[in-house]
Design an enzyme around this catalytic site. Sequence first.
Site: not given
Ligand SMILES: *Cc1c(COP(=O)(O)O)cnc(C)c1O
Length: 809
Positions: A482, A580, A707, A756
């Site tokens: 991801k 979540r 700055y 920036m």
């Molecule tokens: C990002 C994620 C992981 C991986 O987590 P790490 O700490 O990077 O190993 C595993 N499961 C879910 C649902 C995630 O969103």
Amino acid sequence: MYTITSVLQILSSEHYFLADDSWTISELVYDSRKIRDVKESVFFAIKSSRDGHQFIADAYDKGIRSFVISDIGFSISPYPDANFIWVEDTLKAIQALAAVHRKQFDIPVIGITGSNGKTIVKEWLYQLLTAEYNVYQSPKSYNSQLGVALSVWNLQADHTLAIIEAGISRPGEMEALQQMIDPSIGILTNLGTAHLEGFSSKNDKLIEKWKLFKHATQILFSSNYVPDAKSIRSGFTWGTNESDDFRILNISTDHAGSKITARYQQEEIDFVIPFQDKASVENAITCIIVMIQLGYDFSVIEQRIKGLKPLEMRLQLKKGKNNCSIIDDTYSNDLASLQIALDFLNQQNQHTQKSLILSGFADAKFTTKIMDKLIRLLNNQLLKRVVLIDRSLFGIITAINSEVLCYESTAELIADLPRIDFSNEAILIKGARKFHLEEVSQQLVEKSHDTVMEINLKAIESNLIQYRSLLRKDVKLMAMVKAFSYGSGGFEVANVLQFNKLDYLTVAFVDEGVELRKAGVTLPIMVLSPHEGTFDDMITYQLEPEIYSKRILNAFLQFLADIQFVDYPIHIKLDTGMHRLGFMANEFDDALITLQKSPQIKVVSVFSHLVASGDTTQKEFTAQQIQEFKTLADRLESGLGYPVLKHICNTTGIVNWPDAQLDMVRLGIGLYGIDLSDNGLHLESVSTLKTTISQIKKLNKEETVGYDRKGVLKRDSRIATVKIGYADGYDRRLGNGIGKMMIAGQIVPTIGNVCMDMCMLDITDITAHEGDEVIVFPDLIQTAKDIETIPYELLVGISSRVKRVYFYE
Ligand SMILES: *Cc1c(COP(=O)(O)O)cnc(C)c1O
């Protein structure tokens, strides 16, 4: 030449079946994906993170007819025309062959060990000695138990000197490496921190490394790294002590490089090298004393040392013009490295068409045997086009199955480039240094800007192997890709994972999955946050949604019913504490009833996410999460009446909660080289963010920088402006001395506010020059702590305008 019967003899096995005892052998194969010359190969079924016996069928299908295996119960009846030799341990068997092969050579063999610098010393010695010797050097990173066996096996009759690296990571490993390498000249480059390499003390590590030198007649090392040098260990030492054979009197650096003044046998000599950092100076000294041992004159040594070249990154994957991918490997050319590069070319699923631009080989001895191998190697690939440079290759033209273009020189090819239609393809540019194929690469690559993120794909592979070794038997592996693989890349990373036969990939959004599919990634892909508007793409691109609520479940069921889909794979997310996404325990029964009566879907897996798998103060909570998950997951499975994969561990969960690995684990940040579990894994760092110095200024005390006049100078100072700012993802909180960068091995703080597109560094205390390379995050974990965030945020925050450069070495 070896035949299967001579192999049988060497392995002295009494359990074998020979269908064809005339089978000759020149290649040792352990990975069925990397077979190139079936006629002369024997396959070793090695048990490492995977069991090689599983790949025998594949190797057989590809044409291999000789196997060394260890499973007594393995049924050979499907392979009546193949040779089988049973041994107790297949890794030991391949090592035994290498050791016997080594004995055929009566040439200087240089064995290099040490915590750092092995590869640089090896490559530099190659540069320095190649005028007099036909040097064999072990391919990069082939320094493990298996790697050394394969490198020693590659020694050929016409080599006159060999340089081989030995890497160990735990006690007891060196003996086998010694037997294979059996160096006549032994080098210890240095000795790093003990615990990083799985040893309890520095001395234990030294004792283990020293085993490599069992029969060495010359042992070269620095007294800096060896306590009681001389009194206990004999050999040729360098260092600053009176008793050192090669005594360093002075080292001075300026912008051009370093001058090393040393005394050897009453004589005082200066060597100049074009490097400033301490590690390069040490490695150069090691090379100097090797040359002394080999009898070179000082004048020759001085001359050659002055011309040492930095190691270039190999196998860089770059974005090319006309939607091409360019693999740039223009530094050396021989069969072994060509094979590695072609493997990498084959992994580039984003293009169906592949081309090769190949120069002549580095050494002139291009025998018919090598030529035959080259032809077989090239014809084994599905290459659209092969471009050959140099007359030495013209003899293979008619034997190549692909379209062939040939040129007498690189300049001739460059002149002709506009007429060749390179588009929508992956192009491997592979050549020996003297052909300067980097000029071809420059023509084909899209220009990138000065701040780049370098991504080492090989390190991803190596980290993967380490986590695999922590997995219990039959646990599947899902990799989290991801957010552009935590900032490290899209298909570039996915291709490596697919090649390494992962079970699943996971993206956050449908778009990310679509990108991977368009680039030819075929592994199953789970999508964490699907939503109604993207169901269409989800199905078109065969992506599998995480279903986390009743609303999304019903919406997806309705969508599938409308198009009359059955058995669409989905993943059920349970909320066991993160709060979540996910079904809560009290929503579970209701969800299960819906799933039971919905033929549209098939639940592939059920999972939950640990809130604090890395936090030792939250063990109780984590245990409770795992317990709740198991109970619900079991109920889901029995309620559905078919097996469902269960998974809950993320990276730190894999390590800290091995009992909870269940059917599958979800590996994220660890893959990208960040170990937050503090358990002594030797992860390799994957990404390096680099920028350059645009300008250097001398400023007086009390002037200000940047700055709002935040950077007030407390002394007369030298200030460097570098080309990275908050728009690139360099967090503004890193200004005013909080952030640290590294220039030629030296750490310097930021000064003033981050702008920036730029920021400023205080380089008063170091030597640095305009145009120098700057490492932006020398210690990512510490930097994250300094601004009260986590490495994840820094990594994924690196903006997409920072070009990614991929390499594999
Ligand atoms: C990002 C994620 C992981 C991986 O987590 P790490 O700490 O990077 O190993 C595993 N499961 C879910 C649902 C995630 O969103």
